[in-house]
Design a protein around this motif. Structure first.
Motif, PDB file in Angstrom:
ATOM      1  N   ARG A 146     -11.035  28.910   7.537  1.00 12.69           N
ATOM      2  CA  ARG A 146     -11.050  30.306   7.954  1.00 12.69           C
ATOM      3  C   ARG A 146     -10.516  31.189   6.832  1.00 12.69           C
ATOM      4  NH1 ARG A 146     -10.234  27.203  12.452  1.00 12.69           N
ATOM      5  NH2 ARG A 146     -11.309  27.835  14.361  1.00 12.69           N
ATOM      6  N   CYS A 147     -10.544  32.489   7.075  1.00 13.99           N
ATOM      7  CA  CYS A 147     -10.015  33.430   6.096  1.00 13.99           C
ATOM      8  C   CYS A 147      -8.517  33.194   5.910  1.00 13.99           C
ATOM      9  CB  CYS A 147     -10.272  34.862   6.543  1.00 13.99           C
ATOM     10  SG  CYS A 147     -12.026  35.307   6.594  1.00 13.99           S
ATOM     11  N   ALA A 148      -8.014  33.612   4.761  1.00 10.02           N
ATOM     12  CA  ALA A 148      -6.632  33.284   4.398  1.00 10.02           C
ATOM     13  C   ALA A 148      -5.613  33.932   5.312  1.00 10.02           C
ATOM     14  CB  ALA A 148      -6.373  33.711   2.948  1.00 10.02           C
ATOM     15  N   TRP A 149      -5.950  35.085   5.910  1.00  9.49           N
ATOM     16  CA  TRP A 149      -4.988  35.752   6.785  1.00  9.49           C
ATOM     17  C   TRP A 149      -4.943  35.138   8.176  1.00  9.49           C
ATOM     18  CZ3 TRP A 149      -9.178  38.125   4.464  1.00  9.49           C
ATOM     19  CH2 TRP A 149     -10.287  38.378   5.274  1.00  9.49           C
ATOM     20  N   ILE A 150      -5.818  34.201   8.479  1.00 12.95           N
ATOM     21  CA  ILE A 150      -5.766  33.455   9.742  1.00 12.95           C
ATOM     22  C   ILE A 150      -5.078  32.127   9.466  1.00 12.95           C
ATOM     23  CG2 ILE A 150      -7.094  32.487  11.647  1.00 12.95           C
ATOM     24  CD1 ILE A 150      -7.244  35.492  11.521  1.00 12.95           C
ATOM     25  N   THR A 151      -3.843  32.003   9.904  1.00 13.05           N
ATOM     26  CA  THR A 151      -3.042  30.806   9.668  1.00 13.05           C
ATOM     27  C   THR A 151      -2.996  29.954  10.930  1.00 13.05           C
ATOM     28  OG1 THR A 151      -1.014  31.963  10.317  1.00 13.05           O
ATOM     29  CG2 THR A 151      -1.636  32.050   7.984  1.00 13.05           C
ATOM     30  N   PRO A 152      -2.605  28.686  10.810  1.00 14.24           N
ATOM     31  CA  PRO A 152      -2.492  27.847  12.014  1.00 14.24           C
ATOM     32  C   PRO A 152      -1.476  28.358  13.023  1.00 14.24           C
ATOM     33  CG  PRO A 152      -2.535  26.497  10.040  1.00 14.24           C
ATOM     34  CD  PRO A 152      -2.432  27.894   9.573  1.00 14.24           C
ATOM     35  N   CYS A 188      -5.521  34.523  20.491  1.00 13.42           N
ATOM     36  CA  CYS A 188      -6.456  35.634  20.704  1.00 13.42           C
ATOM     37  C   CYS A 188      -6.926  36.220  19.378  1.00 13.42           C
ATOM     38  CB  CYS A 188      -5.802  36.701  21.570  1.00 13.42           C
ATOM     39  SG  CYS A 188      -4.383  37.524  20.818  1.00 13.42           S
ATOM     40  N   TYR A 189      -6.057  36.213  18.378  1.00 13.96           N
ATOM     41  CA  TYR A 189      -6.428  36.709  17.052  1.00 13.96           C
ATOM     42  C   TYR A 189      -7.410  35.755  16.374  1.00 13.96           C
ATOM     43  CZ  TYR A 189      -5.676  38.943  12.489  1.00 13.96           C
ATOM     44  OH  TYR A 189      -5.840  39.600  11.297  1.00 13.96           O
ATOM     45  N   VAL A 190      -7.188  34.450  16.538  1.00 16.15           N
ATOM     46  CA  VAL A 190      -8.106  33.460  15.971  1.00 16.15           C
ATOM     47  C   VAL A 190      -9.465  33.546  16.653  1.00 16.15           C
ATOM     48  CG1 VAL A 190      -8.470  30.996  15.575  1.00 16.15           C
ATOM     49  CG2 VAL A 190      -6.176  31.941  15.367  1.00 16.15           C
ATOM     50  N   ALA A 191      -9.466  33.724  17.970  1.00 12.31           N
ATOM     51  CA  ALA A 191     -10.737  33.846  18.695  1.00 12.31           C
ATOM     52  C   ALA A 191     -11.483  35.116  18.299  1.00 12.31           C
ATOM     53  CB  ALA A 191     -10.470  33.836  20.199  1.00 12.31           C
ATOM     54  N   PHE A 192     -10.755  36.192  18.086  1.00 11.85           N
ATOM     55  CA  PHE A 192     -11.377  37.439  17.648  1.00 11.85           C
ATOM     56  C   PHE A 192     -12.014  37.269  16.264  1.00 11.85           C
ATOM     57  CE2 PHE A 192     -10.777  41.607  15.452  1.00 11.85           C
ATOM     58  CZ  PHE A 192     -11.721  42.328  16.162  1.00 11.85           C
ATOM     59  N   HIS A 193     -11.350  36.529  15.396  1.00 13.81           N
ATOM     60  CA  HIS A 193     -11.911  36.259  14.068  1.00 13.81           C
ATOM     61  C   HIS A 193     -13.145  35.371  14.156  1.00 13.81           C
ATOM     62  CE1 HIS A 193     -12.236  33.517  10.577  1.00 13.81           C
ATOM     63  NE2 HIS A 193     -12.054  34.615   9.868  1.00 13.81           N
ATOM     64  N   ASP A 194     -13.108  34.376  15.015  1.00 10.34           N
ATOM     65  CA  ASP A 194     -14.201  33.406  15.092  1.00 10.34           C
ATOM     66  C   ASP A 194     -15.423  33.917  15.852  1.00 10.34           C
ATOM     67  OD1 ASP A 194     -12.463  31.795  13.743  1.00 10.34           O
ATOM     68  OD2 ASP A 194     -12.031  30.453  15.428  1.00 10.34           O
ATOM     69  N   GLU A 195     -15.236  34.898  16.729  1.00 13.85           N
ATOM     70  CA  GLU A 195     -16.331  35.298  17.614  1.00 13.85           C
ATOM     71  C   GLU A 195     -16.831  36.724  17.396  1.00 13.85           C
ATOM     72  OE1 GLU A 195     -14.852  34.642  21.518  1.00 13.85           O
ATOM     73  OE2 GLU A 195     -14.482  32.494  21.219  1.00 13.85           O
ATOM     74  N   GLU A 196     -15.945  37.652  17.054  1.00 16.20           N
ATOM     75  CA  GLU A 196     -16.351  39.062  17.025  1.00 16.20           C
ATOM     76  C   GLU A 196     -16.242  39.723  15.656  1.00 16.20           C
ATOM     77  OE1 GLU A 196     -15.186  41.504  20.582  1.00 16.20           O
ATOM     78  OE2 GLU A 196     -13.820  39.822  20.922  1.00 16.20           O
TER      79      GLU A 196
END
Length: 359
Positions: free
Chosen positions: A146-152, A157-165
């Motif tokens: 994923r993008c660097a600003w998405i950390t484990p 909800c933030y990860v889902a927003f990045h992955d879907e929308e």
């Protein structure tokens, strides 16, 4: 009868005395008892020259001679201390040559130090780039980058927003207005806080229908104790209501908010090709142009940074990093949307031509 051998007596004055190497490395002479050592010729000459100088009348030296003497002394001192200076400055490569109290004669040593420090900085940049490549995401459990600003440790909800929308092209007026309102709230809240309150905001603002929101009462929403005032500030609530009224004007003028927004990018998302997080801009010239047009129409909370975050979320620009798995997906979505828009426009043009021909 054997005669004892005669030994020649040597006087103490005739004895030869030899030089002995002292502990400091200087040659010292042993003085026989009762004998005075003569001073060397160099010391005699220096004494005589001093006496002659005392006898001579003192004349004031010219400024040129004093400058020459000072320059010669400085050059000799610098030559003696060049080795020590270069060693000290090479050990501290971060210090600059301009701030150090060195003269022009030691500029060569400074250049060497700057070159070394430049090589160190280049290696540091390479190491930072490698670290950013590692950060950009194969440390997740699903194995996807994923993008660097998405950390484990990011919120789900933030990860889902990045992955879907995030970055997917949006062509619905309600969703466009929603992203415009949510991007305006970024001045007070983060994406994680906004997404956690998203469902409540949808309930308060009528699912972000611009026509329905424009008919809402300002006093009821901004009254103390209401759900809206607990989610956003009064300034943001009033800006959403004002912007909804201006959106209605845009719909009446252009036909839809979608046509107005996508016309700025020629109905085709901008495909960025960023590799590192530091390359992603905060705003662009396109965002500044859209912001100026919206401000001219009376919109509020639409700064260039807000508009660029809206463009990222609504898919007007694809700012996913190249290493992210969503980058190619958003590129495919952009191609499909452009093809569908072109086909729909051509079909509408054909229908218009057929109607005109029938008439």
């Amino acid at each position: 009868m054997s005669v004892p051998p005669r030994f020649r007596s040597v006087n103490s004055d005739e004895r030869e005395f030899r030089s002995v190497l002292g502990p400091t490395g200087n040659k010292l002479q042993r003085k026989p008892p009762g004998m005075k050592l003569e001073k060397p010729m160099i010391e005699k000459k220096t004494i005589e020259s001093k006496d002659e100088e005392k006898k001579k009348p003192t004349t004031p030296a010219s400024p040129r001679t004093t400058l020459k003497q000072c320059s010669s002394l400085c050059s000799s001192i610098l030559r003696k201390n060049s080795a020590s200076m270069t060693a000290s400055y090479s050990s501290d490569a971060s210090s600059s040559c301009e701030s150090s109290p060195l003269s022009v004669a030691s500029s060569s040593s400074c250049k060497k130090v700057m070159r070394r420090s430049g090589s160190v900085s280049s290696t540091r940049k390479l190491s930072i780039g490698k670290e950013e490549d590692k950060v950009a995401g194969d440390c997740f459990a699903d194995g996807r980058r994923r993008c660097a600003w998405i950390t484990p440790k990011a919120d789900p909800c933030y990860v889902a927003f990045h992955d879907e929308e995030w970055g997917v092209p949006v062509h619905d007026d309600k969703n466009l207005f929603e992203f415009l309102c949510l991007s305006g709230a970024l001045a007070e809240l983060s994406w994680t806080d906004i997404l956690s309150r998203r469902q409540l905001l949808r309930e308060v603002f009528m699912d972000f229908d611009p026509v329905a929101v424009s008919e809402m009462n300002d006093k009821k929403l901004t009254a103390p104790g209401t759900a809206a005032i607990s989610l956003l500030s009064e300034v943001k609530i009033r800006s959403i209501l004002d912007n909804s009224r201006h959106v209605r004007k845009i719909i009446a003028e252009c036909g839809s908010l979608k046509k107005y927004m996508w016309n700025f990018v020629n109905n085709k998302p901008t495909q960025s090709q960023f590799r590192y997080q530091r390359q992603v801009p905060v705003k662009t010239s396109k965002a500044e142009f859209i912001s100026k047009d919206l401000v001219r129409r009376g919109f509020r909370s639409v700064s260039p940074t807000v508009i660029y975050s809206f463009m990222q979320a609504a898919g007007l620009t694809n700012d996913h990093l190249i290493g992210c798995f969503r980058y190619q997906d958003c590129c495919v979505d952009a191609e499909t949307t452009t093809t569908t828009t072109t086909t729909t426009t051509t079909m509408k043009a054909k229908k218009k031509n057929e109607r005109e021909s029938d008439k």
